[in-house]
Design a protein around this motif. Sequence first.
Motif, PDB file in Angstrom:
ATOM      1  N   ASN A  15      42.567  47.135  56.743  1.00 14.81           N
ATOM      2  CA  ASN A  15      42.027  45.774  56.808  1.00 14.81           C
ATOM      3  C   ASN A  15      40.620  45.794  56.235  1.00 14.81           C
ATOM      4  O   ASN A  15      39.794  46.607  56.654  1.00 14.81           O
ATOM      5  N   VAL A  16      40.347  44.908  55.282  1.00 13.98           N
ATOM      6  CA  VAL A  16      39.035  44.840  54.635  1.00 13.98           C
ATOM      7  C   VAL A  16      38.477  43.432  54.803  1.00 13.98           C
ATOM      8  O   VAL A  16      39.199  42.447  54.646  1.00 13.98           O
ATOM      9  N   ARG A  17      37.187  43.347  55.123  1.00 13.54           N
ATOM     10  CA  ARG A  17      36.481  42.064  55.200  1.00 13.54           C
ATOM     11  C   ARG A  17      35.375  42.086  54.164  1.00 13.54           C
ATOM     12  O   ARG A  17      34.465  42.919  54.220  1.00 13.54           O
ATOM     13  N   TYR A  18      35.480  41.188  53.201  1.00 12.21           N
ATOM     14  CA  TYR A  18      34.497  41.092  52.135  1.00 12.21           C
ATOM     15  C   TYR A  18      33.372  40.160  52.586  1.00 12.21           C
ATOM     16  O   TYR A  18      33.620  39.029  52.972  1.00 12.21           O
ATOM     17  N   LYS A  19      32.144  40.635  52.514  1.00 11.86           N
ATOM     18  CA  LYS A  19      30.985  39.873  52.976  1.00 11.86           C
ATOM     19  C   LYS A  19      30.144  39.352  51.819  1.00 11.86           C
ATOM     20  O   LYS A  19      29.554  38.289  51.908  1.00 11.86           O
ATOM     21  N   LYS A  20      30.052  40.131  50.742  1.00 12.45           N
ATOM     22  CA  LYS A  20      29.175  39.787  49.627  1.00 12.45           C
ATOM     23  C   LYS A  20      29.757  40.421  48.369  1.00 12.45           C
ATOM     24  O   LYS A  20      30.236  41.545  48.399  1.00 12.45           O
ATOM     25  N   ALA A  21      29.690  39.704  47.256  1.00 15.98           N
ATOM     26  CA  ALA A  21      30.206  40.226  45.992  1.00 15.98           C
ATOM     27  C   ALA A  21      29.377  41.431  45.535  1.00 15.98           C
ATOM     28  O   ALA A  21      28.172  41.496  45.770  1.00 15.98           O
ATOM     29  N   ILE A  22      30.041  42.373  44.877  1.00 16.87           N
ATOM     30  CA  ILE A  22      29.370  43.539  44.317  1.00 16.87           C
ATOM     31  C   ILE A  22      29.506  43.471  42.798  1.00 16.87           C
ATOM     32  O   ILE A  22      30.611  43.447  42.268  1.00 16.87           O
ATOM     33  N   SER A  23      28.378  43.470  42.127  1.00 11.59           N
ATOM     34  CA  SER A  23      28.366  43.405  40.665  1.00 11.59           C
ATOM     35  C   SER A  23      28.790  44.747  40.073  1.00 11.59           C
ATOM     36  O   SER A  23      28.500  45.806  40.627  1.00 11.59           O
ATOM     37  N   THR A  24      29.455  44.701  38.932  1.00  8.32           N
ATOM     38  CA  THR A  24      29.808  45.940  38.231  1.00  8.32           C
ATOM     39  C   THR A  24      28.561  46.607  37.661  1.00  8.32           C
ATOM     40  O   THR A  24      28.618  47.767  37.251  1.00  8.32           O
ATOM     41  N   LEU A  25      27.440  45.900  37.648  1.00  7.38           N
ATOM     42  CA  LEU A  25      26.174  46.455  37.169  1.00  7.38           C
ATOM     43  C   LEU A  25      25.337  47.053  38.306  1.00  7.38           C
ATOM     44  O   LEU A  25      24.220  47.519  38.073  1.00  7.38           O
ATOM     45  N   GLU A  26      25.856  47.035  39.505  1.00  8.38           N
ATOM     46  CA  GLU A  26      25.140  47.564  40.672  1.00  8.38           C
ATOM     47  C   GLU A  26      24.813  49.042  40.430  1.00  8.38           C
ATOM     48  O   GLU A  26      25.704  49.845  40.153  1.00  8.38           O
ATOM     49  N   PRO A  27      23.526  49.435  40.523  1.00  2.00           N
ATOM     50  CA  PRO A  27      23.155  50.811  40.203  1.00  2.00           C
ATOM     51  C   PRO A  27      23.596  51.846  41.238  1.00  2.00           C
ATOM     52  O   PRO A  27      23.795  53.012  40.904  1.00  2.00           O
ATOM     53  N   GLU A  28      23.774  51.420  42.488  1.00  2.00           N
ATOM     54  CA  GLU A  28      24.120  52.377  43.532  1.00  2.00           C
ATOM     55  C   GLU A  28      24.836  51.674  44.678  1.00  2.00           C
ATOM     56  O   GLU A  28      24.429  50.584  45.093  1.00  2.00           O
ATOM     57  N   THR A  30      26.422  52.515  48.679  1.00  3.90           N
ATOM     58  CA  THR A  30      26.493  53.460  49.791  1.00  3.90           C
ATOM     59  C   THR A  30      27.761  53.148  50.567  1.00  3.90           C
ATOM     60  O   THR A  30      27.964  52.016  50.998  1.00  3.90           O
ATOM     61  N   ILE A  31      28.605  54.153  50.725  1.00  4.62           N
ATOM     62  CA  ILE A  31      29.856  53.994  51.459  1.00  4.62           C
ATOM     63  C   ILE A  31      29.819  54.957  52.630  1.00  4.62           C
ATOM     64  O   ILE A  31      29.695  56.168  52.445  1.00  4.62           O
ATOM     65  N   SER A  52      22.682  48.466  46.586  1.00  6.24           N
ATOM     66  CA  SER A  52      21.421  49.210  46.446  1.00  6.24           C
ATOM     67  C   SER A  52      20.258  48.582  47.218  1.00  6.24           C
ATOM     68  O   SER A  52      19.255  49.243  47.463  1.00  6.24           O
ATOM     69  N   LYS A  53      20.406  47.325  47.632  1.00  5.11           N
ATOM     70  CA  LYS A  53      19.374  46.659  48.437  1.00  5.11           C
ATOM     71  C   LYS A  53      19.604  46.873  49.933  1.00  5.11           C
ATOM     72  O   LYS A  53      18.855  46.359  50.757  1.00  5.11           O
ATOM     73  N   GLY A  54      20.675  47.582  50.280  1.00  3.73           N
ATOM     74  CA  GLY A  54      20.993  47.813  51.684  1.00  3.73           C
ATOM     75  C   GLY A  54      21.748  46.675  52.327  1.00  3.73           C
ATOM     76  O   GLY A  54      21.912  46.652  53.553  1.00  3.73           O
ATOM     77  N   GLU A  55      22.228  45.723  51.529  1.00  2.76           N
ATOM     78  CA  GLU A  55      22.974  44.582  52.058  1.00  2.76           C
ATOM     79  C   GLU A  55      24.433  44.980  52.286  1.00  2.76           C
ATOM     80  O   GLU A  55      25.047  45.608  51.429  1.00  2.76           O
ATOM     81  N   LEU A  56      24.962  44.592  53.429  1.00  4.06           N
ATOM     82  CA  LEU A  56      26.356  44.881  53.757  1.00  4.06           C
ATOM     83  C   LEU A  56      27.272  44.017  52.900  1.00  4.06           C
ATOM     84  O   LEU A  56      27.178  42.794  52.917  1.00  4.06           O
ATOM     85  N   CYS A  57      28.151  44.658  52.127  1.00  2.39           N
ATOM     86  CA  CYS A  57      29.034  43.935  51.207  1.00  2.39           C
ATOM     87  C   CYS A  57      30.485  43.899  51.685  1.00  2.39           C
ATOM     88  O   CYS A  57      31.208  42.958  51.364  1.00  2.39           O
ATOM     89  N   ALA A  58      30.910  44.906  52.417  1.00  7.66           N
ATOM     90  CA  ALA A  58      32.292  44.939  52.902  1.00  7.66           C
ATOM     91  C   ALA A  58      32.390  45.874  54.097  1.00  7.66           C
ATOM     92  O   ALA A  58      31.632  46.844  54.212  1.00  7.66           O
TER      93      ALA A  58
END
Length: 90
Positions: A15-28, A30-31, A52-58
């Motif tokens: 089960n996955v919950r998407y919180k924020k879009a992740i750009s393909t240009l994202e430099p880093e 953290t999983i 890379s900003k420390g924002e929770l994306c999923a």
Amino acid sequence: MFRKLQTTGVTSSLNVRYKKAISTLEPELTIRGRITEQRRNLVTIVVEIMNSKGELCATGEALYFAASQEKARAEGFGPCELEGDELLSF
């Protein structure tokens, strides 16, 4: 999963919950994942993905069926080296 339990297996549910879009240009990215529960061969794992900003994306939760170490060896799975992590008993 493979490193912690030193075995193989299959994902029973995911089960996955998407919180924020992740750009393909994202430099880093953290999983982080951790085992939250283990009952016999069923292992519950929770995961977070941050940009890379420390924002929770999923976030996610998986139920994993872990094979016995004997069965894993019979299927060709070999042990992994650990980098300071503790092995969990199985």
